[in-house]
Motif scaffolding. Structure first.
Motif, PDB file in Angstrom:
ATOM      1  N   VAL A 208       0.974  -1.250  -0.167  1.00  0.00           N
ATOM      2  CA  VAL A 208       0.503   0.040   0.124  1.00  0.00           C
ATOM      3  C   VAL A 208       0.648   1.502  -0.124  1.00  0.00           C
ATOM      4  CG1 VAL A 208      -2.241  -1.104   0.855  1.00  0.00           C
ATOM      5  CG2 VAL A 208      -0.023   0.283   2.494  1.00  0.00           C
ATOM      6  N   GLU A 209       2.503   1.195   0.181  1.00  0.00           N
ATOM      7  CA  GLU A 209       3.312   2.120  -0.061  1.00  0.00           C
ATOM      8  C   GLU A 209       4.699   2.174  -0.143  1.00  0.00           C
ATOM      9  OE1 GLU A 209       4.340   6.086   2.698  1.00  0.00           O
ATOM     10  OE2 GLU A 209       2.386   5.174   3.513  1.00  0.00           O
ATOM     11  N   VAL A 210       5.505   2.608  -0.858  1.00  0.00           N
ATOM     12  CA  VAL A 210       6.382   2.374  -0.852  1.00  0.00           C
ATOM     13  C   VAL A 210       7.181   3.565  -0.876  1.00  0.00           C
ATOM     14  CG1 VAL A 210       8.452   2.025  -2.377  1.00  0.00           C
ATOM     15  CG2 VAL A 210       5.873   0.292  -2.885  1.00  0.00           C
TER      16      VAL A 210
ATOM     17  N   GLU B 240       9.775   6.847  -0.705  1.00  0.00           N
ATOM     18  CA  GLU B 240      11.072   7.037  -2.080  1.00  0.00           C
ATOM     19  C   GLU B 240      11.591   6.857  -1.811  1.00  0.00           C
ATOM     20  OE1 GLU B 240      11.604  11.502  -4.174  1.00  0.00           O
ATOM     21  OE2 GLU B 240       9.452  11.065  -3.184  1.00  0.00           O
ATOM     22  N   GLY B 241      12.910   6.758  -2.783  1.00  0.00           N
ATOM     23  CA  GLY B 241      14.536   6.763  -2.304  1.00  0.00           C
ATOM     24  C   GLY B 241      14.987   5.254  -1.392  1.00  0.00           C
ATOM     25  N   SER B 242      13.944   4.340  -0.807  1.00  0.00           N
ATOM     26  CA  SER B 242      13.771   3.385   0.344  1.00  0.00           C
ATOM     27  C   SER B 242      14.333   1.897  -1.228  1.00  0.00           C
ATOM     28  CB  SER B 242      12.407   2.401   0.262  1.00  0.00           C
ATOM     29  OG  SER B 242      11.549   1.963  -0.573  1.00  0.00           O
ATOM     30  N   ASN B 243      14.994   1.079  -0.730  1.00  0.00           N
ATOM     31  CA  ASN B 243      16.010  -0.495  -0.764  1.00  0.00           C
ATOM     32  C   ASN B 243      14.123  -0.905  -2.111  1.00  0.00           C
ATOM     33  OD1 ASN B 243      17.998   0.695   0.050  1.00  0.00           O
ATOM     34  ND2 ASN B 243      17.022  -1.276   2.096  1.00  0.00           N
ATOM     35  N   ALA B 244      12.683  -0.727  -1.501  1.00  0.00           N
ATOM     36  CA  ALA B 244      11.944  -1.656  -2.142  1.00  0.00           C
ATOM     37  C   ALA B 244      11.214  -0.829  -3.435  1.00  0.00           C
ATOM     38  CB  ALA B 244      10.044  -1.458  -1.559  1.00  0.00           C
ATOM     39  N   GLU B 245      11.572   0.339  -3.426  1.00  0.00           N
ATOM     40  CA  GLU B 245      11.560   1.129  -4.645  1.00  0.00           C
ATOM     41  C   GLU B 245      12.745   0.710  -5.891  1.00  0.00           C
ATOM     42  OE1 GLU B 245      10.308   5.894  -5.705  1.00  0.00           O
ATOM     43  OE2 GLU B 245      12.212   5.454  -4.806  1.00  0.00           O
ATOM     44  N   LYS B 246      13.693   1.300  -5.284  1.00  0.00           N
ATOM     45  CA  LYS B 246      15.085   0.606  -5.809  1.00  0.00           C
ATOM     46  C   LYS B 246      15.086  -0.775  -6.496  1.00  0.00           C
ATOM     47  CE  LYS B 246      18.454   3.891  -3.206  1.00  0.00           C
ATOM     48  NZ  LYS B 246      18.964   3.444  -2.125  1.00  0.00           N
ATOM     49  N   ALA B 247      14.178  -1.400  -6.070  1.00  0.00           N
ATOM     50  CA  ALA B 247      13.866  -2.944  -6.548  1.00  0.00           C
ATOM     51  C   ALA B 247      13.019  -3.002  -7.471  1.00  0.00           C
ATOM     52  CB  ALA B 247      14.103  -3.602  -5.649  1.00  0.00           C
ATOM     53  N   GLY B 248      12.175  -1.736  -7.570  1.00  0.00           N
ATOM     54  CA  GLY B 248      11.087  -1.974  -8.782  1.00  0.00           C
ATOM     55  C   GLY B 248       9.810  -2.428  -7.786  1.00  0.00           C
ATOM     56  N   VAL B 249       9.169  -2.723  -6.740  1.00  0.00           N
ATOM     57  CA  VAL B 249       8.223  -3.008  -5.908  1.00  0.00           C
ATOM     58  C   VAL B 249       7.427  -1.818  -6.351  1.00  0.00           C
ATOM     59  CG1 VAL B 249       7.463  -3.094  -3.682  1.00  0.00           C
ATOM     60  CG2 VAL B 249       9.304  -4.663  -3.952  1.00  0.00           C
ATOM     61  N   ARG B 250       6.264  -2.182  -6.014  1.00  0.00           N
ATOM     62  CA  ARG B 250       5.220  -0.460  -6.731  1.00  0.00           C
ATOM     63  C   ARG B 250       4.273  -0.772  -5.940  1.00  0.00           C
ATOM     64  NH1 ARG B 250       4.638  -1.884 -12.861  1.00  0.00           N
ATOM     65  NH2 ARG B 250       7.002  -1.575 -14.033  1.00  0.00           N
ATOM     66  N   VAL B 251       3.045  -0.186  -5.625  1.00  0.00           N
ATOM     67  CA  VAL B 251       2.196   0.331  -4.791  1.00  0.00           C
ATOM     68  C   VAL B 251       0.793  -0.556  -5.646  1.00  0.00           C
ATOM     69  CG1 VAL B 251      -0.135   1.552  -3.979  1.00  0.00           C
ATOM     70  CG2 VAL B 251       2.422   2.157  -3.646  1.00  0.00           C
ATOM     71  N   GLY B 252       0.098  -1.546  -5.364  1.00  0.00           N
ATOM     72  CA  GLY B 252      -0.910  -2.001  -5.818  1.00  0.00           C
ATOM     73  C   GLY B 252      -0.083  -3.550  -6.035  1.00  0.00           C
TER      74      GLY B 252
END
Length: 111
Positions: free
Chosen positions: A34-36, A38-50
């Motif tokens: 439900v939330e990623v 900004e600049g997190s390891n999840a965002e860098k790995a390509g994880v998306r909301v939804g």
């Protein structure tokens, strides 16, 4: 959701992930990102909301000593409760004898 197409996404990321997982309001028994942050390891790995959390790597107990690699297993989130999912993710933490990295499998739906 029923009319959309989906695919599986597999990523590997360092902890902390910087994302929030909740029980899905759209699909019973599923866990949704439900939330990623900004600049997190999840965002860098390509994880998306939804994205729907389907599985992750997990440790199978602590290694017997520092010269032995931890035993990895695949944790399947299907039919599991929220606490079990969070515990499986947590086994990858260095504080729990893990490597500090986690492999994640998501179901990504497109409409």
């Amino acid at each position: 959701w029923e009319d959309g197409q989906c695919s599986l996404a597999c990523v590997e990321a360092s902890l902390p992930l910087g994302m929030i997982i909740e029980e899905s309001e759209k699909i019973d028994g599923k866990f949704e990102i439900v939330e990623v942050l900004e600049g997190s390891n999840a965002e860098k790995a390509g994880v998306r909301v939804g994205d729907m959390f389907r599985a992750c790597s997990a440790q199978r107990g602590p290694p017997p000593n520092a010269n032995v690699a931890p035993k990895k297993a695949l944790f399947d989130a299907e039919g599991m409760n929220f606490e079990a999912c969070m515990n499986a993710l947590g086994t990858n933490s260095p504080a729990n004898g893990g490597t500090g990295r986690v492999a994640l499998i998501f179901e990504r739906r497109y409409q």
